[in-house]
Write a protein that holds these residues in place. Structure first.
Motif, PDB file in Angstrom:
ATOM      1  N   ILE A  23       3.098   3.005 -12.956  1.00 43.72           N
ATOM      2  CA  ILE A  23       2.657   1.902 -12.115  1.00 43.72           C
ATOM      3  C   ILE A  23       3.519   0.844 -11.840  1.00 43.72           C
ATOM      4  O   ILE A  23       4.311   0.366 -10.822  1.00 43.72           O
ATOM      5  CB  ILE A  23       1.354   1.450 -12.662  1.00 43.72           C
ATOM      6  CG1 ILE A  23       0.254   2.240 -12.452  1.00 43.72           C
ATOM      7  CG2 ILE A  23       0.947  -0.013 -11.987  1.00 43.72           C
ATOM      8  CD1 ILE A  23      -1.014   2.079 -13.238  1.00 43.72           C
ATOM      9  N   ASP A  24       4.380   0.626 -12.911  1.00 41.23           N
ATOM     10  CA  ASP A  24       5.339  -0.430 -13.096  1.00 41.23           C
ATOM     11  C   ASP A  24       6.636   0.190 -11.886  1.00 41.23           C
ATOM     12  O   ASP A  24       7.216  -0.703 -11.375  1.00 41.23           O
ATOM     13  CB  ASP A  24       5.946  -0.951 -14.286  1.00 41.23           C
ATOM     14  CG  ASP A  24       6.768  -2.139 -14.542  1.00 41.23           C
ATOM     15  OD1 ASP A  24       6.204  -2.882 -13.780  1.00 41.23           O
ATOM     16  OD2 ASP A  24       7.625  -1.957 -15.091  1.00 41.23           O
ATOM     17  N   GLU A  25       7.151   1.254 -12.182  1.00 46.77           N
ATOM     18  CA  GLU A  25       7.992   1.596 -11.417  1.00 46.77           C
ATOM     19  C   GLU A  25       7.747   2.021  -9.756  1.00 46.77           C
ATOM     20  O   GLU A  25       8.656   1.936  -8.837  1.00 46.77           O
ATOM     21  CB  GLU A  25       8.580   2.923 -11.980  1.00 46.77           C
ATOM     22  CG  GLU A  25       9.467   2.901 -13.261  1.00 46.77           C
ATOM     23  CD  GLU A  25       9.856   4.184 -14.056  1.00 46.77           C
ATOM     24  OE1 GLU A  25       9.610   5.267 -13.331  1.00 46.77           O
ATOM     25  OE2 GLU A  25      10.059   4.124 -15.108  1.00 46.77           O
ATOM     26  N   THR A  26       6.379   2.123  -9.684  1.00 42.49           N
ATOM     27  CA  THR A  26       6.102   2.293  -7.993  1.00 42.49           C
ATOM     28  C   THR A  26       5.878   1.256  -7.331  1.00 42.49           C
ATOM     29  O   THR A  26       6.207   0.874  -6.335  1.00 42.49           O
ATOM     30  CB  THR A  26       4.915   3.412  -8.331  1.00 42.49           C
ATOM     31  OG1 THR A  26       5.295   4.429  -8.928  1.00 42.49           O
ATOM     32  CG2 THR A  26       4.455   3.615  -6.654  1.00 42.49           C
ATOM     33  N   TRP A  27       5.102   0.132  -8.092  1.00 43.47           N
ATOM     34  CA  TRP A  27       4.749  -1.069  -7.326  1.00 43.47           C
ATOM     35  C   TRP A  27       5.710  -2.157  -8.149  1.00 43.47           C
ATOM     36  O   TRP A  27       5.613  -2.445  -9.504  1.00 43.47           O
ATOM     37  CB  TRP A  27       3.362  -1.480  -7.634  1.00 43.47           C
ATOM     38  CG  TRP A  27       2.712  -0.565  -6.782  1.00 43.47           C
ATOM     39  CD1 TRP A  27       2.129  -0.786  -5.340  1.00 43.47           C
ATOM     40  CD2 TRP A  27       1.866   0.661  -7.118  1.00 43.47           C
ATOM     41  NE1 TRP A  27       1.484   0.191  -5.185  1.00 43.47           N
ATOM     42  CE2 TRP A  27       1.218   1.082  -6.001  1.00 43.47           C
ATOM     43  CE3 TRP A  27       1.738   1.640  -8.337  1.00 43.47           C
ATOM     44  CZ2 TRP A  27       0.434   2.190  -6.072  1.00 43.47           C
ATOM     45  CZ3 TRP A  27       1.191   2.574  -8.306  1.00 43.47           C
ATOM     46  CH2 TRP A  27       0.379   3.161  -7.053  1.00 43.47           C
ATOM     47  N   ASN A  74       0.810  -1.192   0.079  1.00 40.24           N
ATOM     48  CA  ASN A  74      -0.014  -0.026   0.140  1.00 40.24           C
ATOM     49  C   ASN A  74       0.803   1.127  -0.110  1.00 40.24           C
ATOM     50  O   ASN A  74       1.700   1.608   0.960  1.00 40.24           O
ATOM     51  CB  ASN A  74      -0.941  -0.253   1.090  1.00 40.24           C
ATOM     52  CG  ASN A  74      -1.864   1.015   1.172  1.00 40.24           C
ATOM     53  OD1 ASN A  74      -1.966   1.854   0.437  1.00 40.24           O
ATOM     54  ND2 ASN A  74      -2.739   1.443   2.378  1.00 40.24           N
ATOM     55  N   LEU A  75       0.697   2.034  -1.076  1.00 38.06           N
ATOM     56  CA  LEU A  75       1.636   3.080  -1.243  1.00 38.06           C
ATOM     57  C   LEU A  75       0.892   4.514  -1.151  1.00 38.06           C
ATOM     58  O   LEU A  75       1.212   5.500  -2.161  1.00 38.06           O
ATOM     59  CB  LEU A  75       2.677   2.743  -2.509  1.00 38.06           C
ATOM     60  CG  LEU A  75       3.681   1.895  -2.335  1.00 38.06           C
ATOM     61  CD1 LEU A  75       4.315   1.676  -3.623  1.00 38.06           C
ATOM     62  CD2 LEU A  75       4.731   2.176  -1.321  1.00 38.06           C
ATOM     63  N   HIS A 100      -2.219   9.639  -7.761  1.00 38.46           N
ATOM     64  CA  HIS A 100      -1.507   8.829  -6.822  1.00 38.46           C
ATOM     65  C   HIS A 100      -0.941   9.953  -5.827  1.00 38.46           C
ATOM     66  O   HIS A 100      -0.359  10.699  -5.985  1.00 38.46           O
ATOM     67  CB  HIS A 100      -0.344   8.093  -7.374  1.00 38.46           C
ATOM     68  CG  HIS A 100       0.249   7.345  -6.275  1.00 38.46           C
ATOM     69  ND1 HIS A 100       1.727   7.046  -6.520  1.00 38.46           N
ATOM     70  CD2 HIS A 100      -0.133   6.813  -5.165  1.00 38.46           C
ATOM     71  CE1 HIS A 100       2.111   6.157  -5.273  1.00 38.46           C
ATOM     72  NE2 HIS A 100       0.877   6.125  -4.470  1.00 38.46           N
ATOM     73  N   ASN A 101      -1.748   9.699  -4.624  1.00 37.40           N
ATOM     74  CA  ASN A 101      -1.557  10.778  -3.584  1.00 37.40           C
ATOM     75  C   ASN A 101      -1.658  12.102  -3.908  1.00 37.40           C
ATOM     76  O   ASN A 101      -1.022  12.817  -3.443  1.00 37.40           O
ATOM     77  CB  ASN A 101      -0.116  10.582  -2.771  1.00 37.40           C
ATOM     78  CG  ASN A 101      -0.034   9.134  -2.089  1.00 37.40           C
ATOM     79  OD1 ASN A 101      -0.991   8.639  -1.548  1.00 37.40           O
ATOM     80  ND2 ASN A 101       1.202   8.658  -2.060  1.00 37.40           N
ATOM     81  N   GLY A 102      -2.667  12.235  -4.584  1.00 38.26           N
ATOM     82  CA  GLY A 102      -3.078  13.852  -5.114  1.00 38.26           C
ATOM     83  C   GLY A 102      -2.336  14.200  -6.268  1.00 38.26           C
ATOM     84  O   GLY A 102      -2.477  15.385  -6.930  1.00 38.26           O
TER      85      GLY A 102
END
Length: 225
Positions: free
Chosen positions: A77-81, A4-5, A62-64
């Motif tokens: 998305i791939d770099e974040t998760w 959960n990010l 993502h987070n605003g």
């Protein structure tokens, strides 16, 4: 389940291939998100605030912080998760994946669409030809791989959801043969494999309402000729 990010929202419309790309990536990564349905005939203040440049969906928040353009979002998305990677780890393979994904947007999406939803006969023929040429390049690129990404699907496969799901839909409406198993056997087998993948199956929209919607558009176009 993915780590959960923070808060994730997706502004989109059901039935958009570009929104579907993002949904496939999120599903693959196991990311929970809030889907905000947009009405493109009457765009929300939220959409205009988050994507003032193009005023289009999808918009990923993502987070605003908003990000637009489907392929850019999928890479983010791939770099974040980090679980279930979408892009290859090797730089040359990553570059190739980006190249072919952009090729799909530049050479296939617009041409296939115009081959169906254009009143001018000459224009339709030209776009049909362009679509076929571009699909042949992809047929050759696929070689004997299960997916463009190898054994597991990746960026190019996600970009090509338009070919797997939307082209058969719109060609059926117009009675055209843009993408068939006879013309493109490898690509056709890939499309079946991709659409039957458990992640993709859960995300693609129901075919019947979409078929009815586009058929209505097509009939009003042909009636106005």
């Amino acid at each position: 389940m993915a780590e959960n990010l923070g808060e994730v929202k997706l502004l989109g419309v059901v039935g958009s291939p570009f929104v579907c790309r993002v949904q496939i990536a999120l599903k693959l990564k196991g990311v929970e998100y809030e889907f905000i349905e947009e009405n493109l005939a009457n765009k929300s203040d939220l959409l205009l605030k988050y994507n003032p440049v193009y005023k289009k969906v999808p918009v990923f928040v993502h987070n605003g912080k908003p990000i637009s353009e489907s392929l850019v979002i999928v890479e983010y998305i791939d770099e974040t998760w980090k679980n279930n990677p979408i892009l290859p780890s090797e730089p040359y393979q990553r570059a190739l994946a980006r190249f072919w994904s952009k090729f799909i947007d530049d050479k296939i999406v617009g041409a296939a669409w115009k081959a169906v939803f254009t009143a001018d006969e000459k224009e339709r023929e030209k776009n049909l030809e362009e679509s076929s040429e571009a699909l042949q390049f992809l047929e050759n690129e696929l070689k004997d791989k299960k997916f463009f990404g190898g054994e597991e699907f990746g960026l190019v496969d996600i970009a090509a959801v338009f070919i797997a799901f939307w082209i058969p839909l719109i060609q059926d409406i117009a009675g055209l043969k843009i993408f068939t198993s006879e013309k493109f056997p490898k690509l056709y087998n890939w499309s079946q494999e991709f659409l039957n993948h458990s992640v993709v199956k859960e995300v693609v929209p129901p075919r019947d309402p979409l078929f009815a919607f586009f058929k209505g558009r097509y009939e009003s176009l042909t009636a106005s000729k």
